[in-house]
Design a protein around this motif. Structure first.
Motif, PDB file in Angstrom:
ATOM      1  N   THR A  95       0.584  -1.238  -0.292  1.00  0.00           N
ATOM      2  CA  THR A  95      -0.384  -0.410   0.187  1.00  0.00           C
ATOM      3  C   THR A  95       1.216   1.005   0.071  1.00  0.00           C
ATOM      4  O   THR A  95       2.107   0.867   0.157  1.00  0.00           O
ATOM      5  N   PHE A 171      -4.359   7.309  -4.752  1.00  0.00           N
ATOM      6  CA  PHE A 171      -3.999   6.582  -2.856  1.00  0.00           C
ATOM      7  C   PHE A 171      -3.475   7.313  -2.001  1.00  0.00           C
ATOM      8  O   PHE A 171      -3.643   7.958  -0.759  1.00  0.00           O
ATOM      9  N   GLY A 174      -6.618   7.897  -0.392  1.00  0.00           N
ATOM     10  CA  GLY A 174      -8.239   7.209  -0.572  1.00  0.00           C
ATOM     11  C   GLY A 174      -8.522   7.174  -1.064  1.00  0.00           C
ATOM     12  O   GLY A 174      -8.970   5.963  -2.528  1.00  0.00           O
ATOM     13  N   THR A 216     -12.959   5.509  -8.798  1.00  0.00           N
ATOM     14  CA  THR A 216     -13.159   4.504  -7.103  1.00  0.00           C
ATOM     15  C   THR A 216     -14.447   3.301  -6.688  1.00  0.00           C
ATOM     16  O   THR A 216     -14.005   2.460  -6.788  1.00  0.00           O
ATOM     17  N   ARG A 220     -12.413   0.402  -7.742  1.00  0.00           N
ATOM     18  CA  ARG A 220     -12.224  -0.652  -6.314  1.00  0.00           C
ATOM     19  C   ARG A 220     -13.221  -0.321  -5.101  1.00  0.00           C
ATOM     20  O   ARG A 220     -12.892   0.739  -4.193  1.00  0.00           O
ATOM     21  N   LEU A 223     -11.560   0.797  -1.360  1.00  0.00           N
ATOM     22  CA  LEU A 223     -10.648   1.643  -1.602  1.00  0.00           C
ATOM     23  C   LEU A 223     -12.837   2.559  -0.896  1.00  0.00           C
ATOM     24  O   LEU A 223     -12.210   3.150   0.034  1.00  0.00           O
TER      25      LEU A 223
END
Length: 257
Positions: A95, A171, A174, A216, A220, A223
């Motif tokens: 990460t 990232f 987030g 996102t 994901r 996330l």
């Protein structure tokens, strides 16, 4: 001392690979902002044939790198203690938060496995942290090691040209990054979104944020769920003022003399 990445591997000739090109390669070879060294695990085999692996205890396919050979290779290193990372498909996922922590150290030492892996005893005895770069199995740890090293090195001040690009990428808060565009304005019938050509920076910022959230959510959901959980709560609406007691004036209070 610059940030130093030390790689324990059976194939030192695999390096530097992509670590030696572009801005990261220049930061190493020409500017000395970081350094790379490799240790050939084979050199620490005491077998006259140079063997450094053996069959798995309890049976099973493949070979396992021997604990004593890996330990001798690791113990040959000089310098201050650094995070010890073992590239493994069963490791904790890589990460950006972990990368940031490693990048703050003097460097990292990365062990690249082969075959069926490394004897667990040396991993436990030396305190290796197992790291996975994704839910897939590679033939060895060298490619994964390059991923981790590049992720760390690019955070070193001065390696990349713009600090702003680091703060707005995937990232960092987030969310995944928004899509990017550049000239020509039209490509195979597809246009750059008009909002990005408007010159209205506030609207562009809102559009990019919307795109980050949408991407996102779609790609994901893990996330996105974490983002919602960690997002500060929106301020609640102000409660109405308490009604005045019966018989009091509803108008403004007179000024004091």
């Amino acid at each position: 001392m610059p940030f130093t990445a030390t790689v324990l591997t059976m194939f030192p000739e695999a390096f530097p690979g992509p670590l030696g090109v572009s801005l990261i390669g220049t930061a190493w070879r020409e500017r000395g902002l970081w350094s790379l060294e490799t240790v050939d695990i084979r050199a620490y085999s005491e077998d006259r044939r140079g063997f450094l692996d053996d069959t798995p205890a309890g049976g099973g396919p493949g070979q396992v790198l021997k604990a004593d050979v890996v330990a001798r290779a690791l113990d040959s290193l000089q310098g201050p203690p650094r995070p010890l990372l073992y590239m493994s498909a069963r490791g904790r996922p890589l990460t950006q938060a972990r990368v940031k922590d490693w990048a703050k150290a003097d460097g990292i030492t990365v062990l690249c496995g082969r075959f069926e892996g490394v004897d667990q005893r040396v991993l436990d005895a030396r305190g290796f942290e197992e790291v996975s770069v994704g839910d897939a199995v590679l033939a060895g740890g060298e490619a994964a090691a390059m991923v981790v090293i590049e992720a760390c090195v690019r955070l070193i001040p001065g390696v990349l040209g713009s600090g702003e690009s680091l703060s707005s990428e995937s990232f960092e808060d987030g969310l995944l990054e928004h899509p990017q565009y550049t000239r020509p304005r039209t490509f195979e019938g597809l246009d750059i979104p008009e909002i990005l050509l408007s010159g209205d920076h506030r609207k562009m910022a809102l559009w990019r944020q919307e795109q980050r959230e949408k991407t996102t959510q779609e790609r994901r959901p893990d996330l996105w769920a974490a983002h919602l959980e960690n997002r500060p709560a929106e301020p609640s609406a102000k409660s109405p003022r308490r009604a005045r007691s019966e018989g009091s004036s509803a108008g403004p209070r007179p000024a004091k003399s």
